[in-house]
Design an enzyme around this catalytic site. Structure first.
Site, PDB file in Angstrom:
ATOM      1  N   GLU A 199      -9.798  -7.628   5.497  1.00 23.61           N
ATOM      2  CA  GLU A 199      -9.369  -6.923   4.118  1.00 23.61           C
ATOM      3  C   GLU A 199     -10.428  -7.787   3.332  1.00 23.61           C
ATOM      4  O   GLU A 199     -10.715  -8.980   3.209  1.00 23.61           O
ATOM      5  CB  GLU A 199      -8.095  -6.901   3.646  1.00 23.61           C
ATOM      6  CG  GLU A 199      -7.147  -6.354   4.862  1.00 23.61           C
ATOM      7  CD  GLU A 199      -5.605  -6.178   3.788  1.00 23.61           C
ATOM      8  OE1 GLU A 199      -5.387  -6.835   3.020  1.00 23.61           O
ATOM      9  OE2 GLU A 199      -5.044  -5.392   4.563  1.00 23.61           O
ATOM     10  N   LYS A 245       0.883  -1.140  -0.014  1.00 25.28           N
ATOM     11  CA  LYS A 245      -0.022   0.104   0.005  1.00 25.28           C
ATOM     12  C   LYS A 245       0.683   1.255  -0.021  1.00 25.28           C
ATOM     13  O   LYS A 245       1.886   1.298   0.719  1.00 25.28           O
ATOM     14  CB  LYS A 245      -0.773   0.204   1.308  1.00 25.28           C
ATOM     15  CG  LYS A 245      -1.595  -1.260   1.413  1.00 25.28           C
ATOM     16  CD  LYS A 245      -2.420  -1.252   2.626  1.00 25.28           C
ATOM     17  CE  LYS A 245      -3.216  -2.578   2.831  1.00 25.28           C
ATOM     18  NZ  LYS A 245      -3.762  -2.870   4.249  1.00 25.28           N
ATOM     19  N   ARG A 282      -3.505  -7.141  14.043  1.00 25.90           N
ATOM     20  CA  ARG A 282      -2.669  -5.986  14.662  1.00 25.90           C
ATOM     21  C   ARG A 282      -3.135  -4.736  14.105  1.00 25.90           C
ATOM     22  O   ARG A 282      -4.070  -4.552  13.293  1.00 25.90           O
ATOM     23  CB  ARG A 282      -1.181  -6.128  14.165  1.00 25.90           C
ATOM     24  CG  ARG A 282      -1.349  -6.380  12.678  1.00 25.90           C
ATOM     25  CD  ARG A 282       0.108  -6.460  11.899  1.00 25.90           C
ATOM     26  NE  ARG A 282       0.085  -6.585  10.611  1.00 25.90           N
ATOM     27  CZ  ARG A 282       0.110  -5.890   9.646  1.00 25.90           C
ATOM     28  NH1 ARG A 282       0.037  -4.579  10.054  1.00 25.90           N
ATOM     29  NH2 ARG A 282       0.139  -6.202   8.315  1.00 25.90           N
TER      30      ARG A 282
END
Length: 232
Positions: free
Chosen positions: A59, A21, A76
């Site tokens: 996701e 990303k 996390r």
């Protein structure tokens, strides 16, 4: 641990390079309210089914028809968590520590209200003009951007030496404004104001991305950067 699973909305992380990303924003420019609600509810169901007790990210992949598909769970705090913090006002790190201590969440789902638009730019020590060649070394000069709606999260400083052994990220530029249009304008100003000398960074790439009509219109996919800003 008390059964109060809450979602904090979505982040659009489509702007990537080699599946890493580069830019994240919230809310997603192309997600409609119905899909947003369904995606949030799916994430909550997954967390409950897994008996998960902490902050985490589910996701999904979104197709052109608006269907979404599960990819993975990151158990996390993610690099782009400040984007969600800015639009919700929730201190995710603080809540994660409270959960670990056995405390209840300090809010309920109905307490969450999304405000404005936030975008994060990952400033990496890479040279976009040399096919993103790593650029470790000493930072000779560092001037961080500032002003209304600008947040700079970084460990770097003038004289800091970026090592070649770890992640190349130097800092995170987070913009939060009332609208996406205002956020894009502030991002341009902040990136132009930023000065990092001694190493190459992705700053120059983002200035070009911000001028691209597809990005301005929110029409990007995971191949956008490689397609338009790859090998030069």
């Amino acid at each position: 641990q008390h059964g109060n699973v809450v979602h904090l909305g979505e982040r659009d992380c489509s702007l990537q390079r080699r599946h890493q990303k580069l830019v994240e924003e919230s809310p997603c420019p192309v997600l409609d309210p119905k899909t947003r609600q369904a995606m949030g509810e799916a994430a909550v169901r997954l967390a409950r089914a897994a008996n998960y007790h902490s902050a985490g990210t589910v996701e999904f992949l979104l197709d052109q028809q608006g269907n979404f598909y599960f990819i993975e769970v990151n158990t996390r705090v993610q690099v782009e968590h400040p984007v969600t913090e800015e639009v919700t006002g929730v201190d995710i790190i603080q809540e994660m520590i409270r959960i670990a201590a056995g405390e209840r969440l300090s809010f309920r789902q109905e307490d969450i209200a999304w405000r404005g638009h936030a975008i994060e730019f990952r400033i990496n020590a890479e040279d976009p003009d040399q096919n993103f060649k790593p650029s470790p070394g000493r930072i000779d000069s560092l001037i961080a951007p500032a002003g209304p709606g600008v947040r700079w999260d970084s460990h770097a400083y003038q004289g800091y030496r970026v090592p070649p052994h770890y992640d190349s990220m130097v800092g995170k530029l987070i913009i939060h404004r009332n609208t996406r249009r205002e956020a894009l304008a502030t991002a341009r100003r902040a990136l132009e104001e930023m000065q990092i000398e001694g190493i190459a960074t992705t700053r120059s790439l983002f200035l070009r991305v911000l001028e691209h009509s597809d990005f301005i219109n929110g029409q990007v996919d995971t191949g956008f950067v490689d397609r338009y800003f790859g090998q030069r």
